[in-house]
Every structure is written in structure tokens, then in C-alpha cells.
Write an enzyme that holds these catalytic residues in place. Structure first.
Site, PDB file in Angstrom:
ATOM      1  N   SER A 142       8.654   2.707  -3.469  1.00  0.00           N
ATOM      2  CA  SER A 142       7.950   3.921  -3.064  1.00  0.00           C
ATOM      3  C   SER A 142       8.881   4.821  -2.273  1.00  0.00           C
ATOM      4  CB  SER A 142       6.730   3.564  -2.200  1.00  0.00           C
ATOM      5  OG  SER A 142       6.171   4.715  -1.603  1.00  0.00           O
ATOM      6  N   TYR A 155       2.959  -0.790   4.706  1.00  0.00           N
ATOM      7  CA  TYR A 155       3.353  -0.469   3.335  1.00  0.00           C
ATOM      8  C   TYR A 155       4.775   0.087   3.306  1.00  0.00           C
ATOM      9  CZ  TYR A 155       3.255   1.381  -1.405  1.00  0.00           C
ATOM     10  OH  TYR A 155       3.546   1.643  -2.723  1.00  0.00           O
TER      11      TYR A 155
END
Length: 240
Positions: A142, A155
Site C-alpha cells: 500500500s 495497517y
């Protein structure tokens, strides 16, 4: 049939990007081993793949139970003798909350799925990738792994750890037949994206199917890209 007769294992395969990868790989001639928690969703995916003329093996597995991952290798070795493609796609968002308020149990869960499970997976299947004439490992990352943003907590930290894990592995296997890369999908229509941006119009985002070309190209036996962090949107020419 760019992946004809290749054996591919995809985690988080029951929906979203993982399901799209499984369907596309099967359409390109690969036998796909679909790993996910949800049995019903896996069975629906299997029906879709078979209806389109592809083949799949279903592996219901909760990657949070990392000790269960060790059991993957022996059955794969017995049935296929090798693994040509590994796609580490499974991941969880956790909570969008300030770092100093982050629940410890949720922090540990996110790291278990996003980092520990992938290391355990590599540990289990590396010998199978190594015997493939052209082993390929692709992990989904990501942009928050590189660009810190408020409230992304575990995350973001876990994806940064995953990046380093994967790039370290890439250096370790650089002299082998294995090629290892990271793919950043960018914003796509998915449940995780909707959880992170609940007010966003999903129709403004590309669908998982729109970014499949990068996953196919990196899985091909002819691919020589290695140790790279690749933007799926840029690779696939997506502007929106």
C-alpha cells in the site's frame, strides 16, 4: 494462456483483488490454489472458475492462525511437486484511530495477518518455489507503507514491515530462478477501501479487474523484474 500449466497460490482469494487474481490466472491457464477464511465465498469462486473452463483447489484457512500455514507445503508437494506463483494478497485494515489509542489486541491481529502470516507462508513454500523453473512471488502492499498518514496505525506500520520483509527475501533469492516483487494496487473498489473511506463513491475508483495486467505480467515465466515496488495504476495506465 500466458500462465498455461503454472501452479499459483493466492491468499485472500475469496473476494476483491484476490478473487480477481484467481479468476484471471485461471483464465490464463494456471491452476489456482485459492486460500481464504470464508468457505461459501471460496465455493462461489470455484463455481465461477469452473464455469469459465478453469481449474482450482480450495484451501479454507484463517491466516491469523499462523501455525496452520506450516501444513500447506506437504500437500502441495505431494499433489503438484512445485509452486510456480505465490500471491500474498490477504490483509486486514484494523482500525482508523489515533496511534496512542490503538487497541493492543487489534494491533497484534493486523500484524499477524499482514506480516507474520506472509513470513510463515514464505517459510512454508520457498522450497516449492525454488524447484519451479520460474518461481514468482508477488505481495500486495500500500502507498501508506511509504507515505505516513494520520490514523492509519497498524495497517501502515504492517505494510512498511511487509515491504522490508519482501525486499529482504528478494535480495536473498536474487541468484535463483525466483523473482519477487511488491504491487501497490492503489484505491480500488473493495470492502477494505469502503471501510477506510465510507463516504467515497466507489464508482470513482477502478475495479479489481482493471489492474490485473500487472499481476499477470509479474507471474509469467518470462518476467525478469525483481525486487521492485510497482504501482498497479501506473503500470495499467489508470488515470482516475
Amino acid at each position: 494462456m500466458r500462465l498455461k500449466d503454472r501452479i499459483a497460490l493466492i491468499t485472500g482469494a475469496s473476494r476483491g483483488i484476490g478473487a480477481a487474481i484467481a479468476r484471471r490466472y485461471a483464465a490464463e491457464g494456471a491452476h489456482v490454489i485459492c486460500v481464504a477464511r470464508t468457505v461459501g465465498a471460496l465455493e462461489e469462486l470455484d463455481d465461477e472458475i469452473k464455469a469459465a473452463g478453469g481449474t482450482a483447489t480450495l484451501v479454507p484457512l484463517d491466516l491469523e492462525k499462523t501455525e496452520m500455514i506450516d501444513g500447506l507445503a506437504a500437500p502441495l508437494l505431494e499433489r503438484f511437486g512445485r509452486l510456480d506463483i505465490l500471491v500474498g494478497n490477504a490483509g486486514i485494515l484494523g482500525r482508523m484511530t489515533p496511534m496512542h489509542q490503538y487497541p493492543p489486541d487489534m494491533w497484534e491481529k493486523v500484524f499477524k495477518v499482514n506480516v507474520h502470516a506472509n513470513q510463515r507462508l514464505l517459510r512454508a513454500v520457498h522450497p516449492l518455489l525454488n524447484v519451479s523453473p520460474a518461481g514468482r512471488a508477488i505481495f500486495v502492499t500500500s502507498s501508506v507503507a511509504r507515505d505516513a498518514r494520520a490514523y492509519w496505525g497498524a495497517y501502515a506500520a504492517s505494510k512498511a514491515a511487509l515491504d522490508n520483509l519482501v525486499l529482504t527475501y528478494a535480495k536473498e533469492v536474487a541468484q535463483s530462478n525466483i523473482r519477487v516483487n511488491l504491487v501497490n494496487p492503489g484505491g480500488t473498489q473493495s470492502k477494505m477501501r469502503a471501510d477506510a473511506f465510507p463516504g467515497e463513491d466507489p464508482n470513482t475508483l477502478p475495479k479489481p479487474e482493471d489492474i490485473m495486467e500487472v499481476f499477470v505480467a509479474l507471474a509469467e515465466a518470462s518476467c525478469q523484474r525483481h525486487g521492485e515496488w510497482i504501482s498497479a495504476r501506473e503500470y495499467c495506465g489508470i488515470k482516475k
